[in-house]
Design an enzyme around this catalytic site. Structure first.
Site, PDB file in Angstrom:
ATOM      1  N   ASN A  11       0.863  -1.187   0.000  1.00  0.00           N
ATOM      2  CA  ASN A  11       0.000   0.000   0.000  1.00  0.00           C
ATOM      3  C   ASN A  11       0.900   1.237   0.000  1.00  0.00           C
ATOM      4  OD1 ASN A  11      -1.494   2.263   1.030  1.00  0.00           O
ATOM      5  ND2 ASN A  11      -3.133   0.847   1.548  1.00  0.00           N
ATOM      6  N   HIS A  14       0.961   6.115   1.913  1.00  0.00           N
ATOM      7  CA  HIS A  14       1.789   6.957   2.794  1.00  0.00           C
ATOM      8  C   HIS A  14       2.875   7.707   2.026  1.00  0.00           C
ATOM      9  CE1 HIS A  14      -0.217   5.820   6.318  1.00  0.00           C
ATOM     10  NE2 HIS A  14       0.589   4.901   6.806  1.00  0.00           N
ATOM     11  N   HIS A  47      -5.458   3.673  -2.284  1.00  0.00           N
ATOM     12  CA  HIS A  47      -6.823   4.065  -1.900  1.00  0.00           C
ATOM     13  C   HIS A  47      -7.085   5.470  -2.432  1.00  0.00           C
ATOM     14  CE1 HIS A  47      -9.956   4.448   1.618  1.00  0.00           C
ATOM     15  NE2 HIS A  47     -10.468   4.734   0.436  1.00  0.00           N
ATOM     16  N   ARG A  49      -9.214   8.195  -2.190  1.00  0.00           N
ATOM     17  CA  ARG A  49     -10.298   8.630  -1.297  1.00  0.00           C
ATOM     18  C   ARG A  49     -11.078   9.769  -1.931  1.00  0.00           C
ATOM     19  NH1 ARG A  49      -9.233   6.753   4.319  1.00  0.00           N
ATOM     20  NH2 ARG A  49     -11.096   7.932   4.820  1.00  0.00           N
ATOM     21  N   ARG A  53      -6.920  12.820  -0.169  1.00  0.00           N
ATOM     22  CA  ARG A  53      -5.945  13.311   0.820  1.00  0.00           C
ATOM     23  C   ARG A  53      -4.535  12.772   0.572  1.00  0.00           C
ATOM     24  NH1 ARG A  53      -7.816  10.150   6.286  1.00  0.00           N
ATOM     25  NH2 ARG A  53      -9.783  11.149   5.804  1.00  0.00           N
ATOM     26  N   GLU A  74      -8.315   0.502  -3.896  1.00  0.00           N
ATOM     27  CA  GLU A  74      -9.281   0.579  -2.792  1.00  0.00           C
ATOM     28  C   GLU A  74     -10.208   1.739  -3.079  1.00  0.00           C
ATOM     29  OE1 GLU A  74      -7.462   1.004   1.018  1.00  0.00           O
ATOM     30  OE2 GLU A  74      -6.169  -0.708   0.718  1.00  0.00           O
ATOM     31  N   THR A 105      -8.793   3.464   7.268  1.00  0.00           N
ATOM     32  CA  THR A 105     -10.031   2.689   7.174  1.00  0.00           C
ATOM     33  C   THR A 105     -10.249   1.948   8.490  1.00  0.00           C
ATOM     34  OG1 THR A 105      -9.413   2.401   4.865  1.00  0.00           O
ATOM     35  CG2 THR A 105     -11.303   1.150   5.645  1.00  0.00           C
ATOM     36  N   GLU A 155     -11.215  -9.259   1.468  1.00  0.00           N
ATOM     37  CA  GLU A 155     -10.030  -8.909   2.248  1.00  0.00           C
ATOM     38  C   GLU A 155     -10.508  -8.779   3.681  1.00  0.00           C
ATOM     39  OE1 GLU A 155      -7.196  -5.988   0.868  1.00  0.00           O
ATOM     40  OE2 GLU A 155      -6.706  -5.420   2.924  1.00  0.00           O
ATOM     41  N   HIS A 196      -4.334  -4.578   7.059  1.00  0.00           N
ATOM     42  CA  HIS A 196      -4.489  -3.506   8.053  1.00  0.00           C
ATOM     43  C   HIS A 196      -3.731  -3.826   9.342  1.00  0.00           C
ATOM     44  CE1 HIS A 196      -6.404   0.391   8.753  1.00  0.00           C
ATOM     45  NE2 HIS A 196      -6.076   0.104   9.999  1.00  0.00           N
TER      46      HIS A 196
HETATM   47  N1  PXP Z   1      -5.955  -3.009   3.266  1.00  0.00           N
HETATM   48  C1  PXP Z   1      -6.921  -2.050   3.300  1.00  0.00           C
HETATM   49  C2  PXP Z   1      -8.246  -2.374   2.696  1.00  0.00           C
HETATM   50  C3  PXP Z   1      -6.670  -0.784   3.882  1.00  0.00           C
HETATM   51  O1  PXP Z   1      -7.641   0.143   3.910  1.00  0.00           O
HETATM   52  C4  PXP Z   1      -5.381  -0.517   4.394  1.00  0.00           C
HETATM   53  C5  PXP Z   1      -5.090   0.816   5.010  1.00  0.00           C
HETATM   54  O2  PXP Z   1      -5.219   1.829   4.083  1.00  0.00           O
HETATM   55  C6  PXP Z   1      -4.403  -1.522   4.313  1.00  0.00           C
HETATM   56  C7  PXP Z   1      -4.725  -2.763   3.761  1.00  0.00           C
HETATM   57  C8  PXP Z   1      -3.008  -1.303   4.800  1.00  0.00           C
HETATM   58  O3  PXP Z   1      -3.009  -1.079   6.177  1.00  0.00           O
HETATM   59  P1  PXP Z   1      -1.660  -0.664   6.906  1.00  0.00           P
HETATM   60  O4  PXP Z   1      -1.238   0.655   6.335  1.00  0.00           O
HETATM   61  O5  PXP Z   1      -2.043  -0.595   8.336  1.00  0.00           O
HETATM   62  O6  PXP Z   1      -0.655  -1.741   6.610  1.00  0.00           O
END
Ligand code: PXP
Length: 245
Positions: A11, A14, A47, A49, A53, A74, A105, A155, A196
């Protein structure tokens, strides 16, 4: 789908957050996507959004055009996002709940409450050969509903597991919950992804979930990249300063 190893979906939201702090393109999402690709990532999760953001529309299309890896988009249930997903044509879509004020999320999608909206959405995406994975709590009813909708898989939200991990009893309870949910997915032939809050320490407790094909991880890997890279970044600047007297 069975795979020889568990795929890592990185992901990269960040990275976009950091880039947006100055909005001058540094760090470049694409350049770091290439780094992640070389490191062995199997797909990119982004993602988009509603408030844009972190990830912007341009990012997803740029990654699609130039990076080699499949994209897992996402998105929340909305007409705008559906249109974008159909235009982008990612490997898969992970349907997530979205609240404007949340930091991330925070919970799984309420499949029951959104069932009527999900039915045409799943059909429309799958007609375009996009796989659909709702992001749900490890809850058997939610999984049953995803099966009824004809989703490719789910997921499972591992937030409660990650938050409870430090307490051995809670860790055990949450692993059991995930185990039951994973077994249920296997029985229904739903592909299993999780994500997550997963990190380098807690990952070992979820790797043996039956049928697990993919983990999606962001925060822990990007934070680790800072930890492992900062020393070198400082040393490189110090080396440049030493050239000046
Ligand atoms: N999967 C989904 C569906 C998410 O919304 C997120 C967070 O944006 C992640 C995975 C990744 O989570 P983390 O950043 O805590 O590893």
């Amino acid at each position: 789908m069975s795979r020889e190893y568990i795929h890592l979906g990185l992901n990269i939201d960040h990275i976009a957050t950091l880039r947006n702090a100055r909005n001058e393109g540094d760090p470049s999402l694409l350049e770091l996507a290439f780094e992640a690709q070389d490191g062995g990532a199997d797909s990119f999760t982004m993602h988009l959004r509603e408030d844009r953001r972190h990830i912007k529309d341009k990012d997803i299309f740029e990654i699609k055009e130039h990076a080699k890896l499949p994209i897992n988009l996402e998105m929340a249930i909305s007409e705008e996002m559906t249109k974008i997903a159909l235009q982008l044509n990612p490997r898969s879509v992970c349907i997530v709940p979205e609240r404007r004020l949340e930091l991330t999320t925070e919970g799984g999608l309420d499949v029951n409450a959104h069932f009527a909206a999900l039915r045409p959405l799943v059909q429309e995406l799958q007609a375009a050969e996009i796989e659909v994975f709702p992001f749900v709590e490890p809850d058997l009813t939610a999984i049953d509903l995803c099966h009824t909708l004809g989703c490719n898989g789910v997921e499972l939200h591992t937030g409660a597991f990650a938050r409870g991990w430090k307490n051995i009893y809670e860790r055990h309870r949450q692993v059991q919950r995930l185990q039951l949910a994973a077994e249920h997915c296997a029985k229904l032939k739903l592909e299993l992804h999780i994500g997550h809050g997963l990190n380098y320490v807690n990952i070992g407790d979820v790797l043996n979930l039956p049928g697990l094909t993919e983990v999606n991880i962001g925060h822990a890997i990007i934070a680790r990249a800072l930890k492992t890279g900062l020393r070198l970044a400082v040393a490189e600047m110090k080396a440049l300063l030493e050239k000046k007297v």
